[in-house]
Design a protein around this motif. Structure first.
Motif, PDB file in Angstrom:
ATOM      1  N   VAL A  98       6.424  -6.174 -26.590  1.00  0.00           N
ATOM      2  CA  VAL A  98       6.211  -5.571 -25.335  1.00  0.00           C
ATOM      3  C   VAL A  98       6.324  -4.007 -25.484  1.00  0.00           C
ATOM      4  N   ALA A  99       5.105  -3.751 -25.197  1.00  0.00           N
ATOM      5  CA  ALA A  99       4.953  -2.101 -25.375  1.00  0.00           C
ATOM      6  C   ALA A  99       5.410  -1.293 -24.114  1.00  0.00           C
ATOM      7  N   VAL A 100       5.272  -1.995 -22.952  1.00  0.00           N
ATOM      8  CA  VAL A 100       5.775  -1.356 -21.598  1.00  0.00           C
ATOM      9  C   VAL A 100       6.538  -2.530 -20.813  1.00  0.00           C
ATOM     10  N   LYS A 101       7.828  -2.186 -20.493  1.00  0.00           N
ATOM     11  CA  LYS A 101       8.937  -3.242 -20.068  1.00  0.00           C
ATOM     12  C   LYS A 101       9.033  -3.176 -18.590  1.00  0.00           C
ATOM     13  N   GLY A 102       8.100  -3.456 -17.644  1.00  0.00           N
ATOM     14  CA  GLY A 102       8.390  -3.544 -16.090  1.00  0.00           C
ATOM     15  C   GLY A 102       8.925  -2.180 -15.631  1.00  0.00           C
ATOM     16  N   ILE A 103       8.047  -1.078 -15.966  1.00  0.00           N
ATOM     17  CA  ILE A 103       8.165   0.109 -15.298  1.00  0.00           C
ATOM     18  C   ILE A 103       8.082   0.071 -13.802  1.00  0.00           C
ATOM     19  N   ASP A 104       8.794   0.914 -13.249  1.00  0.00           N
ATOM     20  CA  ASP A 104       8.720   1.360 -11.838  1.00  0.00           C
ATOM     21  C   ASP A 104       8.612   2.817 -11.808  1.00  0.00           C
ATOM     22  N   LEU A 105       7.414   3.211 -11.260  1.00  0.00           N
ATOM     23  CA  LEU A 105       6.952   4.620 -11.067  1.00  0.00           C
ATOM     24  C   LEU A 105       6.162   5.103 -10.102  1.00  0.00           C
ATOM     25  N   THR A 106       6.589   6.094  -9.206  1.00  0.00           N
ATOM     26  CA  THR A 106       5.797   6.719  -8.129  1.00  0.00           C
ATOM     27  C   THR A 106       5.664   8.206  -8.670  1.00  0.00           C
ATOM     28  N   VAL A 107       4.276   8.483  -8.457  1.00  0.00           N
ATOM     29  CA  VAL A 107       3.915   9.950  -8.759  1.00  0.00           C
ATOM     30  C   VAL A 107       3.211  10.295  -7.513  1.00  0.00           C
ATOM     31  N   GLU A 108       3.723  11.203  -6.674  1.00  0.00           N
ATOM     32  CA  GLU A 108       3.093  11.740  -5.365  1.00  0.00           C
ATOM     33  C   GLU A 108       1.975  12.520  -5.874  1.00  0.00           C
ATOM     34  N   ARG A 109       1.164  12.764  -4.836  1.00  0.00           N
ATOM     35  CA  ARG A 109      -0.208  13.736  -4.939  1.00  0.00           C
ATOM     36  C   ARG A 109       0.367  15.091  -4.917  1.00  0.00           C
ATOM     37  N   GLY A 110      -0.449  15.860  -5.904  1.00  0.00           N
ATOM     38  CA  GLY A 110      -0.250  17.319  -5.901  1.00  0.00           C
ATOM     39  C   GLY A 110       0.932  17.591  -6.907  1.00  0.00           C
ATOM     40  N   ARG A 111       1.286  16.911  -7.720  1.00  0.00           N
ATOM     41  CA  ARG A 111       2.594  16.860  -8.551  1.00  0.00           C
ATOM     42  C   ARG A 111       2.133  17.113 -10.192  1.00  0.00           C
ATOM     43  N   ILE A 112       2.764  17.917 -11.004  1.00  0.00           N
ATOM     44  CA  ILE A 112       2.416  17.949 -12.306  1.00  0.00           C
ATOM     45  C   ILE A 112       3.580  17.235 -13.200  1.00  0.00           C
ATOM     46  N   VAL A 113       3.261  16.095 -13.862  1.00  0.00           N
ATOM     47  CA  VAL A 113       4.448  15.217 -14.353  1.00  0.00           C
ATOM     48  C   VAL A 113       4.190  15.137 -16.115  1.00  0.00           C
ATOM     49  N   GLY A 114       5.150  15.616 -16.617  1.00  0.00           N
ATOM     50  CA  GLY A 114       5.076  15.359 -17.956  1.00  0.00           C
ATOM     51  C   GLY A 114       5.730  14.063 -18.309  1.00  0.00           C
ATOM     52  N   LEU A 115       5.237  13.248 -19.286  1.00  0.00           N
ATOM     53  CA  LEU A 115       5.468  12.015 -19.501  1.00  0.00           C
ATOM     54  C   LEU A 115       6.025  12.098 -21.092  1.00  0.00           C
ATOM     55  N   ILE A 116       7.036  12.120 -21.463  1.00  0.00           N
ATOM     56  CA  ILE A 116       7.865  12.559 -22.702  1.00  0.00           C
ATOM     57  C   ILE A 116       8.467  11.249 -23.203  1.00  0.00           C
ATOM     58  N   GLY A 117       8.269  11.232 -24.764  1.00  0.00           N
ATOM     59  CA  GLY A 117       8.839  10.171 -25.393  1.00  0.00           C
ATOM     60  C   GLY A 117       8.415  10.033 -26.855  1.00  0.00           C
ATOM     61  N   PRO A 118       9.068   9.650 -27.660  1.00  0.00           N
ATOM     62  CA  PRO A 118       8.607   9.357 -29.207  1.00  0.00           C
ATOM     63  C   PRO A 118       7.370   8.767 -29.143  1.00  0.00           C
ATOM     64  N   ASN A 119       7.095   8.519 -30.555  1.00  0.00           N
ATOM     65  CA  ASN A 119       5.714   7.749 -30.848  1.00  0.00           C
ATOM     66  C   ASN A 119       6.260   6.162 -30.943  1.00  0.00           C
ATOM     67  N   GLY A 120       5.286   5.504 -30.052  1.00  0.00           N
ATOM     68  CA  GLY A 120       5.601   4.117 -29.834  1.00  0.00           C
ATOM     69  C   GLY A 120       6.654   3.915 -28.723  1.00  0.00           C
ATOM     70  N   ALA A 121       6.787   4.690 -27.738  1.00  0.00           N
ATOM     71  CA  ALA A 121       7.582   4.408 -26.580  1.00  0.00           C
ATOM     72  C   ALA A 121       7.058   3.835 -25.657  1.00  0.00           C
ATOM     73  N   GLY A 122       5.661   3.792 -25.546  1.00  0.00           N
ATOM     74  CA  GLY A 122       4.887   3.098 -24.413  1.00  0.00           C
ATOM     75  C   GLY A 122       4.263   4.081 -23.625  1.00  0.00           C
ATOM     76  N   LYS A 123       4.168   5.357 -24.084  1.00  0.00           N
ATOM     77  CA  LYS A 123       3.524   6.504 -23.059  1.00  0.00           C
ATOM     78  C   LYS A 123       1.949   6.018 -23.143  1.00  0.00           C
ATOM     79  N   THR A 124       1.282   5.848 -24.104  1.00  0.00           N
ATOM     80  CA  THR A 124      -0.053   5.826 -24.120  1.00  0.00           C
ATOM     81  C   THR A 124      -0.461   4.494 -23.731  1.00  0.00           C
ATOM     82  N   THR A 125       0.309   3.395 -23.768  1.00  0.00           N
ATOM     83  CA  THR A 125      -0.086   2.264 -23.248  1.00  0.00           C
ATOM     84  C   THR A 125      -0.008   2.117 -21.891  1.00  0.00           C
ATOM     85  N   ALA A 126       0.978   2.793 -21.298  1.00  0.00           N
ATOM     86  CA  ALA A 126       1.145   2.957 -19.742  1.00  0.00           C
ATOM     87  C   ALA A 126      -0.077   3.854 -19.175  1.00  0.00           C
ATOM     88  N   LEU A 127      -0.511   4.826 -19.712  1.00  0.00           N
ATOM     89  CA  LEU A 127      -1.804   5.582 -19.439  1.00  0.00           C
ATOM     90  C   LEU A 127      -2.973   4.808 -19.336  1.00  0.00           C
TER      91      LEU A 127
END
Length: 291
Positions: free
Chosen positions: A17-46
């Motif tokens: 399970v690469a991504v485990k029940g993420i809850d996330l809201t990104v409002e319009r006009g924001r610049i969000v940094g998604l930070i995590g180690p290799n294999g954390a699930g960042k790219t899968t979420a994207l």
């Protein structure tokens, strides 16, 4: 309406399970940094957000289901992957012609201006360009698309430090406005923290921290402690202690500034230092923090 709205976002590859029940809201006009180690699930979420992989849970990007409405969504989204996939036989001028022909919101003049800041020649083939030059070309093409959401997955991989700085300066000064949302993943967290409005830490497929930068600055404080004040500082229960140039540097969570200022040099911790502190002290399953 939020730019990205995820509830229970889950993605598994077989038993993993690469991504485990993420809850996330990104409002319009924001610049969000998604930070995590290799294999954390960042790219899968994207990938889920871009409609590149099916998922479980509820996910809306610009009000659309990215998996079932990807064709419509991609009219308003621009994506830079960590690997620039351009045919080696393609000439730079042909790349410009191609994108201009397939994307109605491609601003060729903007792409030309970006390329004018490089040494890339219009008649050069991709195969003769250096890795950094190929990345420069890819960035010029993708950033010239008038998108409502720009997703950057390791966008400056392979570039030297001077061009990385130039890229982020261009991103803020020439591209970003209040109507655009930008999501960035990078291993060079220290290079983007000055442009972020929000930061999301992800580890082991879960959100470990979701905060605005303003909230981080109000909550977390790092102190390079005067030696005579070290025991007093430790009594305030820092969440991390490390040595910097022979001096103890302590990180505090929620301690009043008036209690910390007499202890030594006070500053906001860097994103990378905060990430290490939070994820080294707490099991991944229990690090959910919303600030």
């Amino acid at each position: 309406m939020a730019c990205i709205e995820a509830r229970g976002l889950t993605k598994a590859y077989g038993k993993h399970v690469a991504v485990k029940g993420i809850d996330l809201t990104v409002e319009r006009g924001r610049i969000v940094g998604l930070i995590g180690p290799n294999g954390a699930g960042k790219t899968t979420a994207l990938k889920a957000m871009l409609g590149l992989t099916p998922f479980k849970g509820d996910l809306r990007v610009l009000g659309r289901d990215p998996w079932s409405e990807r064709d419509l969504l991609m009219q308003d989204v621009s994506f830079i992957a960590d690997v620039a996939v351009l045919p080696r036989w393609l000439r730079v001028s042909q790349a410009l012609d191609y994108v201009a022909g397939v994307h109605p919101r491609f601003d060729r003049a903007r792409a030309e201006r970006s390329l004018a800041q490089t040494v890339i020649k219009r008649d050069s083939k991709v195969g003769v360009l250096s890795k950094g030059m190929v990345t420069q070309l890819h960035l010029a093409l993708v950033m010239a698309i008038e998108a409502k959401l720009l997703v950057l997955d390791e966008p400056t991989l392979g570039l030297d430090i001077l061009f990385r700085k130039q890229f982020y300066d261009t991103l803020i000064n020439d591209y970003y406005d209040d109507d655009r949302t930008i999501v960035i993943t990078t291993h060079h967290a220290e290079e983007i923290e000055h442009i972020l409005t929000d930061v999301v830490f992800i580890n082991d497929g879960r959100i470990a921290l979701n905060s605005s930068m303003d909230a981080l600055a109000a909550r977390y404080v790092e102190v390079r402690v005067d030696p005579a004040q070290l025991e007093h500082a430790r009594a305030l229960k820092p969440i991390r202690e490390r040595q910097v140039f022979g001096r103890s540097t302590l990180l505090f969570d929620g301690v009043a500034m008036e209690a910390l200022e007499p202890l030594g040099e006070v500053r906001m911790p860097g994103i990378a230092d905060l990430f290490v502190a939070l994820l080294s002290n707490t099991p991944a399953a229990n690090t959910g923090v919303n600030a």
